[in-house]
Design an enzyme around this catalytic site. Structure first.
Site, mmCIF file in Angstrom:
data_model
loop_
_atom_site.group_PDB
_atom_site.id
_atom_site.type_symbol
_atom_site.label_atom_id
_atom_site.label_comp_id
_atom_site.label_asym_id
_atom_site.label_seq_id
_atom_site.Cartn_x
_atom_site.Cartn_y
_atom_site.Cartn_z
ATOM 1 N N SER A 118 0.807 -1.190 0.139
ATOM 2 C CA SER A 118 -0.080 -0.038 -0.101
ATOM 3 C C SER A 118 0.773 1.242 -0.095
ATOM 4 O O SER A 118 1.946 1.155 0.529
ATOM 5 C CB SER A 118 -0.887 -0.022 1.336
ATOM 6 N N SER A 119 0.253 2.412 -0.573
ATOM 7 C CA SER A 119 1.222 3.527 -0.592
ATOM 8 C C SER A 119 1.521 4.109 0.778
ATOM 9 O O SER A 119 2.406 5.067 0.949
ATOM 10 C CB SER A 119 0.651 4.671 -1.490
ATOM 11 N N CYS A 120 0.726 3.426 1.810
ATOM 12 C CA CYS A 120 1.039 4.261 3.059
ATOM 13 C C CYS A 120 2.139 3.650 3.812
ATOM 14 O O CYS A 120 2.767 4.211 4.920
ATOM 15 C CB CYS A 120 -0.326 3.870 3.941
ATOM 16 N N TYR A 147 -0.291 -0.740 10.217
ATOM 17 C CA TYR A 147 -0.533 -1.455 9.009
ATOM 18 C C TYR A 147 0.538 -1.260 8.160
ATOM 19 O O TYR A 147 1.169 -2.287 7.230
ATOM 20 C CB TYR A 147 -1.940 -0.792 8.352
ATOM 21 N N LYS A 151 3.173 -3.913 6.153
ATOM 22 C CA LYS A 151 3.561 -4.110 4.802
ATOM 23 C C LYS A 151 5.038 -3.989 4.429
ATOM 24 O O LYS A 151 5.540 -4.568 3.480
ATOM 25 C CB LYS A 151 2.460 -2.992 4.077
ATOM 26 N N HIS A 190 -13.021 2.909 3.109
ATOM 27 C CA HIS A 190 -12.028 4.007 2.654
ATOM 28 C C HIS A 190 -13.004 5.325 2.218
ATOM 29 O O HIS A 190 -14.077 5.057 2.099
ATOM 30 C CB HIS A 190 -11.309 3.590 1.490
HETATM 31 O O1 GFB Z 1 -9.721 6.527 2.215
HETATM 32 P P1 GFB Z 1 -9.120 6.886 3.645
HETATM 33 O O2 GFB Z 1 -10.067 6.306 4.915
HETATM 34 O O3 GFB Z 1 -7.819 6.547 3.837
HETATM 35 O O4 GFB Z 1 -9.395 8.763 3.922
HETATM 36 P P2 GFB Z 1 -6.307 7.348 3.857
HETATM 37 C C1 GFB Z 1 -8.881 9.569 3.060
HETATM 38 C C2 GFB Z 1 -9.190 10.920 3.368
HETATM 39 O O5 GFB Z 1 -10.786 11.163 3.242
HETATM 40 C C3 GFB Z 1 -8.938 11.369 4.813
HETATM 41 C C4 GFB Z 1 -11.178 11.755 4.683
HETATM 42 O O6 GFB Z 1 -8.387 12.434 4.738
HETATM 43 C C5 GFB Z 1 -10.284 11.134 5.387
HETATM 44 O O7 GFB Z 1 -10.472 12.120 6.613
HETATM 45 N N1 GFB Z 1 -12.594 11.468 4.441
HETATM 46 C C6 GFB Z 1 -13.398 12.298 4.432
HETATM 47 C C7 GFB Z 1 -13.152 10.048 4.769
HETATM 48 N N2 GFB Z 1 -14.989 11.832 4.611
HETATM 49 C C8 GFB Z 1 -14.508 10.290 4.917
HETATM 50 C C9 GFB Z 1 -15.281 9.301 5.001
HETATM 51 O O8 GFB Z 1 -16.465 9.206 5.246
HETATM 52 N N3 GFB Z 1 -14.570 7.960 5.327
HETATM 53 C C10 GFB Z 1 -13.256 7.952 5.342
HETATM 54 N N4 GFB Z 1 -12.682 6.915 5.622
HETATM 55 N N5 GFB Z 1 -12.619 9.066 4.914
HETATM 56 C C11 GFB Z 1 -6.021 4.591 4.441
HETATM 57 C C12 GFB Z 1 -4.948 3.862 5.574
HETATM 58 O O9 GFB Z 1 -5.538 6.085 4.425
HETATM 59 O O10 GFB Z 1 -5.430 4.368 3.064
HETATM 60 C C13 GFB Z 1 -4.711 2.454 5.061
HETATM 61 O O11 GFB Z 1 -5.435 4.233 6.722
HETATM 62 C C14 GFB Z 1 -4.386 2.422 3.650
HETATM 63 O O12 GFB Z 1 -3.625 2.327 5.764
HETATM 64 C C15 GFB Z 1 -5.568 3.105 2.726
HETATM 65 O O13 GFB Z 1 -3.031 2.965 3.028
HETATM 66 C C16 GFB Z 1 -5.199 3.023 1.308
HETATM 67 O O14 GFB Z 1 -5.745 7.297 2.415
HETATM 68 O O15 GFB Z 1 -6.104 8.528 4.779
#
Ligand code: GFB
Length: 319
Positions: A118-120, A147, A151, A190
């Site tokens: 993952s890119s994280c 996580y 990875k 996500h």
């Molecule tokens: O997709 P996401 O959960 O993952 O969130 P990450 C991306 C951005 O969207 C963050 C915003 O800045 C969130 O605050 N966001 C806005 C939301 N509304 C929402 C919502 O309703 N739900 C969610 N989930 N986000 C994950 C990692 O990071 O990405 C994992 O935690 C993994 O480890 C994955 O790498 C691909 O991109 O921030």
């Protein structure tokens, strides 16, 4: 610019190919693509048939099947909130699954393996776009460091099997993935599936307001799962190097722009409010995809089209 990667030997269409994690978003797409390309002996593992956290069962399964290649898309995954709330499970489950799978694949003499990360894995404040060489050059984003460490251990394991045993195993680091078949859980998923669900429900119930998380300023890059599956199969045929290879589309957008895109695709015209108590996560993680491009692959599905396609899928399947 990257020198062209060392090509791999193309996989034999008659070979047994095992997709671990084949009930998930990525694994199911990879299995679909293998079947569509004539891999008649491509098989998936359903968690009901094999628990990859069970070391003995994983070893027995792999040594009985003896696949020529394994694609490892098995992982505990989730969005920013799930990662932040359950770092112990994200660390332990992912370390256990990949260690069991790699140990069993080595015992079963599996010569070709693709590990999906993952890119994280890259530092929170990496140069943008992020080259593969940024790995381990700085501190990680706190909401998903457990996580990410799991990875990173997977990437190191793949390199180690190559170095110590000459295995032709490779690692790929996809950017944020989305598409039909995603997990649309309201809080664990996500951002894209979470937004699609929330805006779709608002339109269906006539709600005039939708709340989204964070500040809207973080930037994210999104790859459609069908593009990701195609990239994985392309890499198995064309890439054979110890360095992980990034899989992305080469452009990103702010979460605020993404929200506007989803609002349009679902027909929502009401008010959008931002919940600043929710974390933003990494400010930006646009991947440098020049290594991938040098192998001759590029994505086909643009984000607006992919979002429309996923909204349609969600509307048909949400029951
Ligand atoms: O997709 P996401 O959960 O993952 O969130 P990450 C991306 C951005 O969207 C963050 C915003 O800045 C969130 O605050 N966001 C806005 C939301 N509304 C929402 C919502 O309703 N739900 C969610 N989930 N986000 C994950 C990692 O990071 O990405 C994992 O935690 C993994 O480890 C994955 O790498 C691909 O991109 O921030």
């Amino acid at each position: 610019m990257h020198a062209p990667a060392r090509p791999a030997t193309p996989l034999d269409r008659a070979a047994t190919v095992l997709v671990a994690g084949s009930t998930g978003l990525v694994g199911s797409a990879v299995l679909r693509h293998l079947h569509a390309r004539g891999f008649t002996r491509a098989v998936g593992i359903h968690s009901a048939d094999l628990d990859l956290t069970d070391r003995r069962a994983t070893l027995d399964y792999l040594t009985a099947l003896r696949p020529a290649a394994v694609i490892d898309a098995a992982a505990r995954v989730g969005g920013i909130a799930a990662n932040d709330a359950e770092p112990v499970e994200f660390l332990n489950d992912n370390l256990t699954i990949q260690t069991n799978l790699f140990t069993a694949a080595h015992a079963a003499d599996v010569d070709r393996l693709l590990f999906l990360g993952s890119s994280c894995i890259y530092p929170k404040h990496s140069p943008q776009p992020i080259p593969e060489s940024a790995l381990l050059t700085g501190p990680l984003e706190e909401t998903n460091d457990a996580y990410a460490i799991a990875k990173i251990a997977g990437v190191t394991a793949v390199r180690s099997y190559r170095r110590q045993y000459g295995r032709r195993w490779i690692s790929a680091m996809p950017t944020n993935v989305y598409g039909p078949g995603d997990n649309f859980h309201p809080t664990r998923s996500h951002v894209l599936p979470a937004l699609i669900r929330r805006f779709h429900e608002a339109v269906a119930t006539g709600a005039g307001e939708v709340t989204v998380w964070g500040s809207g300023t973080p930037r994210r890059e999104f790859v459609h799962v069908d593009d990701l599956a195609a990239a994985c199969l392309h890499l198995l045929d064309h890439y054979d190097e110890p360095s992980p290879v990034n899989i992305g589309v080469g452009e990103d957008l702010t979460i605020a722009d993404l929200v506007a895109l989803v609002a349009r695709a679902t027909g929502f015209t009401g008010r959008i409010t931002w919940d600043a108590s929710r974390p933003d996560g990494t400010p930006r993680k646009l991947l440098d995809v020049s290594r991938l491009r040098a192998t001759g692959w590029k994505p086909r599905i643009d984000l607006a089209e992919g979002v429309r396609d996923t909204v349609d899928w969600y509307a048909r399947h949400r029951a």
